[in-house]
Enzyme design. Structure first.
Site, PDB file in Angstrom:
ATOM      1  N   GLU A 180      41.841  -2.705  56.875  1.00  0.00           N
ATOM      2  CA  GLU A 180      40.477  -2.775  55.636  1.00  0.00           C
ATOM      3  C   GLU A 180      40.253  -4.244  55.378  1.00  0.00           C
ATOM      4  O   GLU A 180      38.983  -4.591  55.463  1.00  0.00           O
ATOM      5  CB  GLU A 180      41.139  -2.074  54.495  1.00  0.00           C
ATOM      6  CG  GLU A 180      40.125  -1.969  53.158  1.00  0.00           C
ATOM      7  CD  GLU A 180      40.620  -1.121  52.148  1.00  0.00           C
ATOM      8  OE1 GLU A 180      41.760  -0.568  52.345  1.00  0.00           O
ATOM      9  OE2 GLU A 180      39.881  -1.163  51.137  1.00  0.00           O
TER      10      GLU A 180
ATOM     11  N   ASP B  62      46.511  -5.070  46.616  1.00  0.00           N
ATOM     12  CA  ASP B  62      46.119  -4.061  47.709  1.00  0.00           C
ATOM     13  C   ASP B  62      45.857  -4.556  48.878  1.00  0.00           C
ATOM     14  O   ASP B  62      44.765  -4.936  49.579  1.00  0.00           O
ATOM     15  CB  ASP B  62      44.444  -3.807  46.997  1.00  0.00           C
ATOM     16  CG  ASP B  62      44.019  -2.592  47.741  1.00  0.00           C
ATOM     17  OD1 ASP B  62      44.927  -1.851  48.543  1.00  0.00           O
ATOM     18  OD2 ASP B  62      42.910  -2.072  47.560  1.00  0.00           O
TER      19      ASP B  62
ATOM     20  N   GLU C   5      42.122   4.827  40.580  1.00  0.00           N
ATOM     21  CA  GLU C   5      41.016   5.070  41.055  1.00  0.00           C
ATOM     22  C   GLU C   5      40.206   6.351  40.822  1.00  0.00           C
ATOM     23  O   GLU C   5      39.437   6.701  41.807  1.00  0.00           O
ATOM     24  CB  GLU C   5      40.915   4.366  42.512  1.00  0.00           C
ATOM     25  CG  GLU C   5      41.477   3.289  42.800  1.00  0.00           C
ATOM     26  CD  GLU C   5      41.508   2.598  44.050  1.00  0.00           C
ATOM     27  OE1 GLU C   5      41.245   3.496  45.154  1.00  0.00           O
ATOM     28  OE2 GLU C   5      41.282   1.469  44.513  1.00  0.00           O
TER      29      GLU C   5
HETATM   30  C1  BDP Z   1      42.281   0.768  48.749  1.00  0.00           C
HETATM   31  C2  BDP Z   1      41.003   1.197  49.424  1.00  0.00           C
HETATM   32  C3  BDP Z   1      40.574   2.772  49.087  1.00  0.00           C
HETATM   33  C4  BDP Z   1      42.084   3.634  48.840  1.00  0.00           C
HETATM   34  C5  BDP Z   1      42.865   2.899  47.782  1.00  0.00           C
HETATM   35  C6  BDP Z   1      44.357   3.747  48.132  1.00  0.00           C
HETATM   36  O1  BDP Z   1      40.005   0.261  49.493  1.00  0.00           O
HETATM   37  O2  BDP Z   1      39.881   3.139  49.793  1.00  0.00           O
HETATM   38  O3  BDP Z   1      41.667   4.836  48.384  1.00  0.00           O
HETATM   39  O4  BDP Z   1      43.214   1.691  48.379  1.00  0.00           O
HETATM   40  O5  BDP Z   1      45.233   2.986  48.364  1.00  0.00           O
HETATM   41  O6  BDP Z   1      42.768  -0.117  49.333  1.00  0.00           O
HETATM   42  O7  BDP Z   1      44.551   4.553  47.358  1.00  0.00           O
END
Ligand code: BDP
Length: 701
Positions: A395, A367, A293
């Site tokens: 989340e 996720d 990401e």
């Molecule tokens: C996702 C989240 C994000 C996190 C990412 C992670 O939306 O904010 O940074 O995972 O785990 O679920 O790195």
């Protein structure tokens, strides 16, 4: 007269609003049953501890405070037992069951009229003290007490996603609990409360900052602050970890590169690691999110995850710490399947990681969805230590407004069989290290703590922190037992009330899933805030951040075909798992649309078509939330008024939003299925366009 009357009213109102939740499950309220209190009197005349060790002092004081609260009497502390009838704290290498307990484990037993808490370590005694207090609150008799317990997982860790500026990524309980602007000079008393709460459930590690990490946390200024936190947590058996930004040698060290094979970069990390140890001699280690990401990582320099992780492991070699490297990586390939990407990138590296590296894998391949099949990496990496990453913060699970007890979800993953080494090779056995005899083992949970007075936002969210810790200690505990402990210690001592609340908690995850992601659907939430439904989301910065990428609704049916016909992600699992999930006729309905694109009119094992079954579940969700409300309402006189009102309000929001999910999904998918709602369900009273606007309103909030 009037003055006294007002004073009386004031007292009355503060008494009515007694519990703000700040004491978590450590409230130690007086045991109301006098008989039960009396039954503990013969064993609580004193607490004897011969050493001045700080951890033992904490254990002693916890027992003293706890017993005073629970039994309503002061218990004296002695150096040595002068009579019988007390609690003896022993650090003892040769305790009766010492062969069976690990260093952090403990034994509690009745002996010669005393209760002995014994462990090989001071921290073990502290854990035992909390266990004794728990046993008393659970109404256990002490006369024949005999408990032996050792943690199944070695590193039981919270991952805070807290930022230096006080915000928390995916935090729903206020701002960060770490007051970086005050540290190291002022120690917020909540750090101590946090340490107690964690120790009470056996959590022994914490990474204090966001995995989307700022290099700032490695500056001398911040190391001093982190040291202050570490000093508070140490006597509670908690080690501190830091999430690091892989580009730090460049951004902080002024080097030209952060290439892990560059000698200067390696030296920078070696020096930095030494420097950290000057502040924190028992530093836990690094947690790294790399090439994920948009975060920097070794691939920026043509290197592998193993190159990056092993460089940090080398820096850590002179010390006891370790490196935790996250496997949450995926590329934005519109034709690919995100399900397979972590596996694909890491599989060739199995066997190449330094022994000090643990690869931390999210429970599912996408996720933290409300229901995911277990991550196919579990059971497929015999030569790498894999750790578990759960998300305690909700989340995708209703954040701080929906009641969702997560122990059943954690356990669903832990108890699933990977068949890696034949039947019984559960995910739990992979991560507790027993399947492959791993030196380290790790269970991490993304924390849900914040500055809210009750720590977690929704009063019931505390139970997820509690459940995570208890399961990290012992994944064989049942969701029922964990719920019952938490309820007893937090909300009520009455069996009947406890049972009703437990019933609410145990039903809550299936209820949440039924109005959000029934039948194995996933990832249809509102963009970026991840709250509320947005199944129509078709455009985003990346295709795999949309909803249509996942649900694949079309005129024929719904679901992501992960069989050999399309992505073949199923092939990553062992043949036995493939057999269970690969055939749409046999695949459990909870996972169906994770693996199959099923025609709308296809008859399922319930006797209904896919479309009808989907609608029935979407409609059932809000009805069940209504039932939760009714049960809660019936408990008004039996729980604390402040907590009652707090939960009541949140349940109302939950009901409204369950309807929002229902209407959004049924109206949207109805445009594809073109089928009417099954009887006796009646269509939503709003149009799809009206529902779509609700998302915009949420964005504005
Ligand atoms: C996702 C989240 C994000 C996190 C990412 C992670 O939306 O904010 O940074 O995972 O785990 O679920 O790195």
């Amino acid at each position: 007269m009037t003055r006294y009357f007002f004073l009386f009213l004031l007292l009355l109102s503060t008494a009515a609003l007694a519990d703000d939740g700040s004491r978590l499950w450590l409230n130690y309220d007086l045991i109301k049953d006098a008989k039960q209190r009396e039954s503990y009197a013969p064993f609580t005349k004193f607490i004897a501890v011969s050493s001045d060790n700080q951890t033992l002092k904490i254990a002693t004081e916890e027992l003293q405070t706890g017993l005073q609260g629970l039994l309503g009497k002061k218990v004296t502390i002695l150096k040595t037992a002068t009579s019988t009838g007390g609690i003896l704290l022993n650090v003892n290498q040769n305790a009766p069951s010492s062969a069976n307990i690990s260093n952090e484990g403990y034994e509690i037993y009745a002996e010669k009229g005393n209760i002995v808490i014994s462990s090989k370590s001071e921290t073990g005694v502290l854990y035992g003290a909390f266990e004794l207090l728990r046993a008393i609150q659970m109404g256990k008799s002490l006369a024949k007490l005999s408990i032996t317990s050792s943690p199944k997982v070695k590193i039981r860790m919270l991952n805070h996603w807290d930022n230096a500026n006080g915000t928390v990524e995916r935090g729903y309980a206020g701002s960060s609990m770490w007051k970086w602007n005050e540290l190291p000079h002022r120690i917020d008393p909540r750090y101590v409360m946090y340490a107690r709460a964690n120790a009470s459930i056996g959590i022994n590690a914490t990474s204090i900052n966001n995995v989307n990490a700022s290099s700032r946390f490695l500056t001398a200024e911040y190391l001093e602050k982190i040291k202050a936190v570490a000093d508070v947590l140490r006597p509670y058996g908690i080690k501190v970890f830091i999430s690091v930004n892989f580009r730090s040698p460049r951004t902080l060290g002024g080097l030209k590169t952060s290439d892990p094979l560059d000698p200067e970069v390696r030296k920078w990390w070696n020096d930095k690691t030494k420097e950290i140890h000057q502040y924190i001699p028992d530093f836990g280690g690094y947690l790294v999110k790399a090439n994920s990401e948009g975060e920097p990582g070794p691939q920026d320099y043509g290197r592998t995850h193993a190159d990056g992780a092993n460089m940090l492991a080398e820096a850590m070699r002179p010390f006891s710490g370790i490196v935790i490297w996250r496997a949450f990586v995926y590329n934005a390939d519109p034709n690919g399947d995100r399900f397979k990407e972590g596996y694909a990138q890491f599989k060739p590296l199995d066997g190449t990681f330094d022994p000090k590296v643990i690869v931390q894998v999210k429970n599912g391949p996408i996720d933290f969805m409300p229901r995911e099949p277990f991550h196919p990496m579990f059971g497929a990496f015999p030569k790498t230590t894999l750790g578990m990453e759960f998300q305690i913060t909700q989340e995708y699970l209703g954040q701080s407004t929906h009641l969702t007890y997560l122990a059943p979800m954690f356990k669903e993953c832990l108890d699933t069989d990977t068949y890696a080494k034949g039947q019984g090779s559960t995910v739990a056995k992979v991560i507790d290290g027993s399947l492959y005899n791993a030196q380290y083992s790790l269970m991490a949970g993304v924390a849900n703590t914040g500055s809210d007075v009750n720590w977690c936002g929704h009063p019931f969210n505390q139970s997820n922190w509690y459940a995570f810790g208890r399961l990290a200690w012992d994944h064989t505990l049942s969701s029922e037992q964990i719920a019952s402990e938490w309820i007893r210690m937090t909300l009520t001592q009455t069996k009947q009330t406890e049972q009703k609340i437990s019933d609410m908690m145990l039903k809550s995850h299936p209820i949440y899933v039924s109005y959000t992601y029934p039948l194995g659907t996933s990832h249809m939430m509102g963009e970026s805030h991840h709250y509320g439904p947005e199944p129509w989301l078709a455009k985003s910065a990346r295709p795999d951040w949309t909803s249509v990428y996942y649900h694949r609704a079309d005129s024929i049916g719904l679901g992501f075909d992960r069989t050999g016909k399309l992505s073949n992600a199923l092939q990553l699992y062992s043949p036995e798992v493939q057999q269970k999930w690969g055939n749409p006729e046999q695949c459990p309905l909870d996972y169906l649309l994770w693996f199959h694109h099923v025609p709308w009119s296809k008859k399922l094992s319930t006797g209904r078509s896919l479309w009808d079954e989907l609608c029935v579940r979407y409609y059932d969700g809000p009805v069940q939330v209504g039932n939760l409300q009714k049960t809660w309402e019936s408990l008004k006189a039996n729980v604390d008024p402040e907590i009652f009102e707090n939960v009541k309000g949140r349940l109302k929001i939950q009901e409204k939003e369950a309807l929002w999910w229902r209407d959004a999904c049924v109206l949207y998918f109805g445009e594809y299925s073109k089928m009417p709602l099954p009887k006796p369900l009646t269509p939503p009273q709003r149009t799809l366009n009206e529902v779509k606007k609700l998302v915009e309103i949420y964005h504005l909030r």
